[in-house]
Structure formats: structure tokens, C-alpha cells
Design a protein around this motif. Sequence first.
Motif, PDB file in Angstrom:
ATOM      1  N   ILE A 154      51.596  56.118  68.277  1.00 55.34           N
ATOM      2  CA  ILE A 154      52.823  54.984  67.277  1.00 55.34           C
ATOM      3  C   ILE A 154      52.838  55.091  65.857  1.00 55.34           C
ATOM      4  O   ILE A 154      52.553  55.904  65.179  1.00 55.34           O
ATOM      5  CB  ILE A 154      51.759  54.206  67.002  1.00 55.34           C
ATOM      6  N   GLY A 155      54.616  54.507  65.981  1.00 55.84           N
ATOM      7  CA  GLY A 155      54.528  55.531  64.620  1.00 55.84           C
ATOM      8  C   GLY A 155      54.434  54.460  63.239  1.00 55.84           C
ATOM      9  O   GLY A 155      53.559  53.160  63.511  1.00 55.84           O
ATOM     10  N   ARG A 156      54.423  54.544  62.395  1.00 59.32           N
ATOM     11  CA  ARG A 156      53.711  53.753  61.202  1.00 59.32           C
ATOM     12  C   ARG A 156      54.482  52.209  61.474  1.00 59.32           C
ATOM     13  O   ARG A 156      54.123  51.335  61.137  1.00 59.32           O
ATOM     14  CB  ARG A 156      54.798  54.208  59.840  1.00 59.32           C
ATOM     15  N   GLU A 157      55.658  51.975  61.547  1.00 63.22           N
ATOM     16  CA  GLU A 157      55.767  50.601  62.354  1.00 63.22           C
ATOM     17  C   GLU A 157      55.741  50.188  63.942  1.00 63.22           C
ATOM     18  O   GLU A 157      56.091  50.542  64.349  1.00 63.22           O
ATOM     19  CB  GLU A 157      57.814  50.312  62.001  1.00 63.22           C
ATOM     20  N   PRO A 158      55.166  49.086  63.686  1.00 66.35           N
ATOM     21  CA  PRO A 158      54.572  48.690  65.006  1.00 66.35           C
ATOM     22  C   PRO A 158      56.213  49.100  66.423  1.00 66.35           C
ATOM     23  O   PRO A 158      56.656  48.482  65.505  1.00 66.35           O
ATOM     24  CB  PRO A 158      54.312  46.962  65.164  1.00 66.35           C
ATOM     25  N   GLY A 159      55.294  49.920  67.474  1.00 65.03           N
ATOM     26  CA  GLY A 159      55.990  49.831  68.434  1.00 65.03           C
ATOM     27  C   GLY A 159      57.559  51.057  67.966  1.00 65.03           C
ATOM     28  O   GLY A 159      58.432  51.324  68.966  1.00 65.03           O
ATOM     29  N   THR A 160      57.807  51.417  67.219  1.00 69.67           N
ATOM     30  CA  THR A 160      59.284  51.667  67.067  1.00 69.67           C
ATOM     31  C   THR A 160      59.307  53.575  67.680  1.00 69.67           C
ATOM     32  O   THR A 160      60.449  53.904  67.809  1.00 69.67           O
ATOM     33  CB  THR A 160      59.158  52.559  65.467  1.00 69.67           C
ATOM     34  N   LYS A 161      57.713  54.052  67.418  1.00 73.91           N
ATOM     35  CA  LYS A 161      57.556  55.306  68.818  1.00 73.91           C
ATOM     36  C   LYS A 161      57.448  54.887  70.020  1.00 73.91           C
ATOM     37  O   LYS A 161      57.769  55.954  71.239  1.00 73.91           O
ATOM     38  CB  LYS A 161      57.046  56.226  68.107  1.00 73.91           C
ATOM     39  N   LEU A 162      56.835  53.760  70.533  1.00 83.19           N
ATOM     40  CA  LEU A 162      56.332  53.178  72.070  1.00 83.19           C
ATOM     41  C   LEU A 162      57.561  52.766  72.618  1.00 83.19           C
ATOM     42  O   LEU A 162      57.266  52.651  73.929  1.00 83.19           O
ATOM     43  CB  LEU A 162      54.768  52.316  71.771  1.00 83.19           C
ATOM     44  N   LEU A 163      57.884  51.364  72.331  1.00 83.03           N
ATOM     45  CA  LEU A 163      59.148  50.533  72.656  1.00 83.03           C
ATOM     46  C   LEU A 163      60.233  51.149  71.664  1.00 83.03           C
ATOM     47  O   LEU A 163      60.431  50.669  70.762  1.00 83.03           O
ATOM     48  CB  LEU A 163      58.137  49.216  72.533  1.00 83.03           C
ATOM     49  N   SER A 164      61.671  50.026  72.970  1.00 86.27           N
ATOM     50  CA  SER A 164      62.973  49.977  72.389  1.00 86.27           C
ATOM     51  C   SER A 164      62.599  48.664  71.035  1.00 86.27           C
ATOM     52  O   SER A 164      62.221  48.148  71.790  1.00 86.27           O
ATOM     53  CB  SER A 164      63.877  50.443  72.829  1.00 86.27           C
ATOM     54  N   ARG A 165      64.025  48.842  70.705  1.00 83.49           N
ATOM     55  CA  ARG A 165      63.885  47.147  69.725  1.00 83.49           C
ATOM     56  C   ARG A 165      63.584  46.443  70.771  1.00 83.49           C
ATOM     57  O   ARG A 165      63.351  45.005  70.487  1.00 83.49           O
ATOM     58  CB  ARG A 165      64.825  47.416  68.621  1.00 83.49           C
ATOM     59  N   SER A 166      64.681  46.587  71.821  1.00 79.45           N
ATOM     60  CA  SER A 166      64.893  44.762  72.558  1.00 79.45           C
ATOM     61  C   SER A 166      63.656  45.070  73.227  1.00 79.45           C
ATOM     62  O   SER A 166      62.739  43.998  73.460  1.00 79.45           O
ATOM     63  CB  SER A 166      66.014  45.428  73.339  1.00 79.45           C
ATOM     64  N   GLU A 167      62.945  45.772  73.780  1.00 76.86           N
ATOM     65  CA  GLU A 167      61.514  45.658  74.983  1.00 76.86           C
ATOM     66  C   GLU A 167      60.842  45.428  73.557  1.00 76.86           C
ATOM     67  O   GLU A 167      59.862  44.294  73.762  1.00 76.86           O
ATOM     68  CB  GLU A 167      60.928  47.098  74.669  1.00 76.86           C
ATOM     69  N   GLY A 195      47.401  45.209  68.423  1.00 73.18           N
ATOM     70  CA  GLY A 195      46.556  45.048  69.419  1.00 73.18           C
ATOM     71  C   GLY A 195      46.823  45.496  70.236  1.00 73.18           C
ATOM     72  O   GLY A 195      46.370  46.325  71.138  1.00 73.18           O
ATOM     73  N   ALA A 196      47.731  45.093  71.416  1.00 75.20           N
ATOM     74  CA  ALA A 196      48.472  44.738  72.262  1.00 75.20           C
ATOM     75  C   ALA A 196      49.300  46.373  71.943  1.00 75.20           C
ATOM     76  O   ALA A 196      49.301  47.165  73.357  1.00 75.20           O
ATOM     77  CB  ALA A 196      49.099  43.751  72.800  1.00 75.20           C
ATOM     78  N   LEU A 197      49.832  46.597  71.158  1.00 74.04           N
ATOM     79  CA  LEU A 197      50.754  47.955  71.161  1.00 74.04           C
ATOM     80  C   LEU A 197      49.355  49.032  71.412  1.00 74.04           C
ATOM     81  O   LEU A 197      49.214  50.071  71.801  1.00 74.04           O
ATOM     82  CB  LEU A 197      51.859  47.985  69.555  1.00 74.04           C
ATOM     83  N   MET A 198      48.810  49.023  70.209  1.00 73.93           N
ATOM     84  CA  MET A 198      47.017  49.841  70.335  1.00 73.93           C
ATOM     85  C   MET A 198      46.752  50.355  71.402  1.00 73.93           C
ATOM     86  O   MET A 198      46.494  51.318  72.011  1.00 73.93           O
ATOM     87  CB  MET A 198      46.201  49.204  69.306  1.00 73.93           C
ATOM     88  N   GLN A 199      46.227  49.198  72.791  1.00 72.98           N
ATOM     89  CA  GLN A 199      46.495  48.845  73.655  1.00 72.98           C
ATOM     90  C   GLN A 199      47.425  50.093  74.861  1.00 72.98           C
ATOM     91  O   GLN A 199      46.587  51.465  75.472  1.00 72.98           O
ATOM     92  CB  GLN A 199      46.066  48.165  74.412  1.00 72.98           C
ATOM     93  N   LEU A 200      48.540  50.011  74.420  1.00 67.31           N
ATOM     94  CA  LEU A 200      49.658  50.835  74.912  1.00 67.31           C
ATOM     95  C   LEU A 200      49.640  52.604  74.243  1.00 67.31           C
ATOM     96  O   LEU A 200      49.568  52.952  75.615  1.00 67.31           O
ATOM     97  CB  LEU A 200      51.089  50.301  74.781  1.00 67.31           C
ATOM     98  N   PRO A 268      47.536  44.715  78.617  1.00 65.84           N
ATOM     99  CA  PRO A 268      47.100  45.155  77.306  1.00 65.84           C
ATOM    100  C   PRO A 268      46.723  43.033  75.964  1.00 65.84           C
ATOM    101  O   PRO A 268      46.402  43.583  75.286  1.00 65.84           O
ATOM    102  CB  PRO A 268      47.925  45.738  77.012  1.00 65.84           C
ATOM    103  N   ILE A 269      47.792  42.355  76.851  1.00 65.07           N
ATOM    104  CA  ILE A 269      48.019  41.530  75.539  1.00 65.07           C
ATOM    105  C   ILE A 269      46.509  40.741  75.254  1.00 65.07           C
ATOM    106  O   ILE A 269      46.176  40.082  74.883  1.00 65.07           O
ATOM    107  CB  ILE A 269      49.452  40.498  75.816  1.00 65.07           C
ATOM    108  N   LYS A 270      46.085  40.519  76.707  1.00 66.99           N
ATOM    109  CA  LYS A 270      44.881  39.719  76.846  1.00 66.99           C
ATOM    110  C   LYS A 270      44.216  40.321  76.361  1.00 66.99           C
ATOM    111  O   LYS A 270      42.860  39.543  75.492  1.00 66.99           O
ATOM    112  CB  LYS A 270      44.643  39.451  77.926  1.00 66.99           C
ATOM    113  N   SER A 271      43.910  42.003  76.676  1.00 67.67           N
ATOM    114  CA  SER A 271      42.647  42.898  75.851  1.00 67.67           C
ATOM    115  C   SER A 271      42.435  42.821  74.250  1.00 67.67           C
ATOM    116  O   SER A 271      41.532  43.086  73.652  1.00 67.67           O
ATOM    117  CB  SER A 271      42.899  44.224  76.681  1.00 67.67           C
ATOM    118  N   ALA A 272      43.509  42.923  73.929  1.00 66.14           N
ATOM    119  CA  ALA A 272      43.526  43.266  72.367  1.00 66.14           C
ATOM    120  C   ALA A 272      43.124  41.478  71.923  1.00 66.14           C
ATOM    121  O   ALA A 272      42.341  41.402  70.935  1.00 66.14           O
ATOM    122  CB  ALA A 272      45.017  43.527  72.149  1.00 66.14           C
ATOM    123  N   HIS A 273      44.109  40.446  72.474  1.00 65.74           N
ATOM    124  CA  HIS A 273      43.997  39.327  71.533  1.00 65.74           C
ATOM    125  C   HIS A 273      42.400  38.406  71.831  1.00 65.74           C
ATOM    126  O   HIS A 273      41.843  38.055  70.979  1.00 65.74           O
ATOM    127  CB  HIS A 273      44.503  38.086  72.175  1.00 65.74           C
TER     128      HIS A 273
END
Length: 353
Positions: A154-167, A195-200, A268-273
Motif C-alpha cells: 500500500i502506498g502512503r495514501e490509502p489505496g494509491t497503489k492498490l486501487l484506482s481512484r474510481s475503485e 482496515g479494509a485496504l490493509m486486508q486487501l 475485507p470490509i466486515k473483517s476490518a470493521h
Amino acid sequence: MDLSFFETMRGHLQAGDGRRHSIDFQVKAEASGLRHFLETGQARLTGVLHAPPWAELAPMDGEIAIAPPQRRRVIAYRCLFRNESAEEFLLVGEKKLRLLHPIDSLTRLPVRLMRAGEQVAQGELRFDLRDLPAFVASVWPSSGISRVEMHRPIGREPGTKLLSRSEHAVLEALVESMIAAGARVPAPNAESLAGALMQLADTPAFVVRFYRMSLRWLDATAKIKRKRRFAALTREERVSLLEELCGTAGKPSRRRQSRAVLQFLGVPIKSAHFDRDDYLAAIRHPEAAAPRATSPLSVVREPEPKIFERVVSAEQLESESVIEAEIAIVGTGAGGAPLAAALAQKGHAVVLL
């Protein structure tokens, strides 16, 4: 290069008297080589079946055969097992692959239960898509460990290298829509999303790719059904769309596919929440106040069953010992261990070798 994978399926069998009985099995498929498996489509099956009243926990042995695509597009299962009374049964079934409904056809297995050449029950088993990450992780050639890409950072900002901006926008909106606050359940927030992004991030890359495809599917579905992107809808509109996709309208196969994709998105959403400290404190979890910087929650141990009170380990025996038992089981793996447990729970004296 050997190849193996594990598969769990659950469902029901309907006997001749019309009664329905639950059935599930866990199997391991093994092929002597990846090239041989691709050429022949055949692999050996071993595992454990639970199908009362015919068998409680019975070891199985059989085979899986995948017909070439140019022929019938069929995956055939054939498994033999014996129950506690030494009666022999044969469980057979076929997955018929359909290009227009690939998920439904790959997860649905109509089966027949045979005894002495006669059918005693029939029904259907299904692969639960919530088990998909475990299934994918189990597909492991013995010599390919070093070449497997385990995750993406994962990049410094959540999702920068994991998901696109729209995703990322779809995921953020989905986190807000999928969790409803309650008396002890906190409202979803940035911590739930992170947390969901960390799970991914700790998920194999090919699973992440499928997750991104699922996010894009949800966004496209929103544009078709609501004329706007999923993140542009209000929370009430998003919840209404999710309920519609999980509702009773439409074809059963399409409804099952939508539910399966939404369940997959929710993992991942429920697991993190529900791993958040405020939720754990609200339900008075014993480790809610413990520092958790690097280690996950430990499992709260159940009291040991009474059948273990008289268990004697090998270290307690002399070099030569005489042991009295009703049943001796050779092998303590996926077949022998559950069979020994089932017999011990019924009061039999069991020796495991």
C-alpha cells in the motif's frame, strides 16, 4: 511439478422417503504433475465426508476428471466411502460448465448417492464463494513457492497503489453502505476503510485483481440501474441498490451470482470493521484493551472435551508398551483424525498410529 488444491462443498441430499439431509465434504485433489493434469484432466481425491444418516465422518477416496473444452465441458467427481457399519457408498456428480453462467456452473454440483449399484439419495452441493481465498491459496505447485507474488504494498495514501481512484471511491461508498450502526456496532469511518485496504494488501495479487473487477461490476451496475455511479448515489440509494441485488427478483442463477459477488466484496470490509477497538470494547472482548500494534487477536480457547481426559501421548509410553483398544487407526491425517474423534465421542477406545 506436483499440483494440489483443497475444496469444501456443502449442500443437501434427498432420500427416497423425501427427507432432506445436510451433507458437506472437504477434499484434496492431487495430480502427479502439472503437465499431466493439463493433458489428462485427472486428479486423485482424498478427504472426509459428513452425510448423516449414511455416514457421520467418513474418509473418502476417489477421482476428479475434467473433460477437454472441445468435448463436453464437464468436471466429474467420483468418491468412495464406508460408514461405521462398513457399508460401501459411491458419491458421483458432474459440474456442467456453461459459458453464459460460469460462476453458477463452477460452484454447483448435482450429486447422486449410490449403494450396491442403486441410488439411495440425490441432491446438490455448492462451493461457498466465501471460501474462494482459501481455495485459491491452496492451489500450490510444490516447486513454485518462490515465484508466487503474495501481495502488493500500500502506498502512503490509502489505496494509491492498490486501487484506482474510481475503485477507491466505490470501496469507500460501499464501506459506508454495507455496515449499519447499532447499539454496540459503531458507524463505519476512515478506520474501517483503512482496515479494509490493509486486508486487501495482505491478499494474493490475483484475488486483489478479482476484487477490483467486482468493484467495477458494482459501479457499472449502479450506472445501469440508477443512471449514476455508485459513489455518486446517496447512502439510502446505495443501500436500496444492494438490497435489490440481494432480493428475490430476477433469475435465481443471476441472483446467486450477485449475492456471491457482494459477499466477496464484504469480506475485507466486515473483517476490518468488526476488528476495531471500539467494537471489541462494546462487546467486552477480553483483549479489547490490550496493545495490538503488531499482533492480531488470539483465539479464546474452548474448554477441552472430556474425551481428551484419557488421552495418552507417545512420550508417556515406555519403549515397548501393550495398549488395549477396540479400534486401531493407521494414519492421523485428514481421514484418520476426524474418524478417530467421531469414534471416541461415541465411547470407543481408539489407538492412533
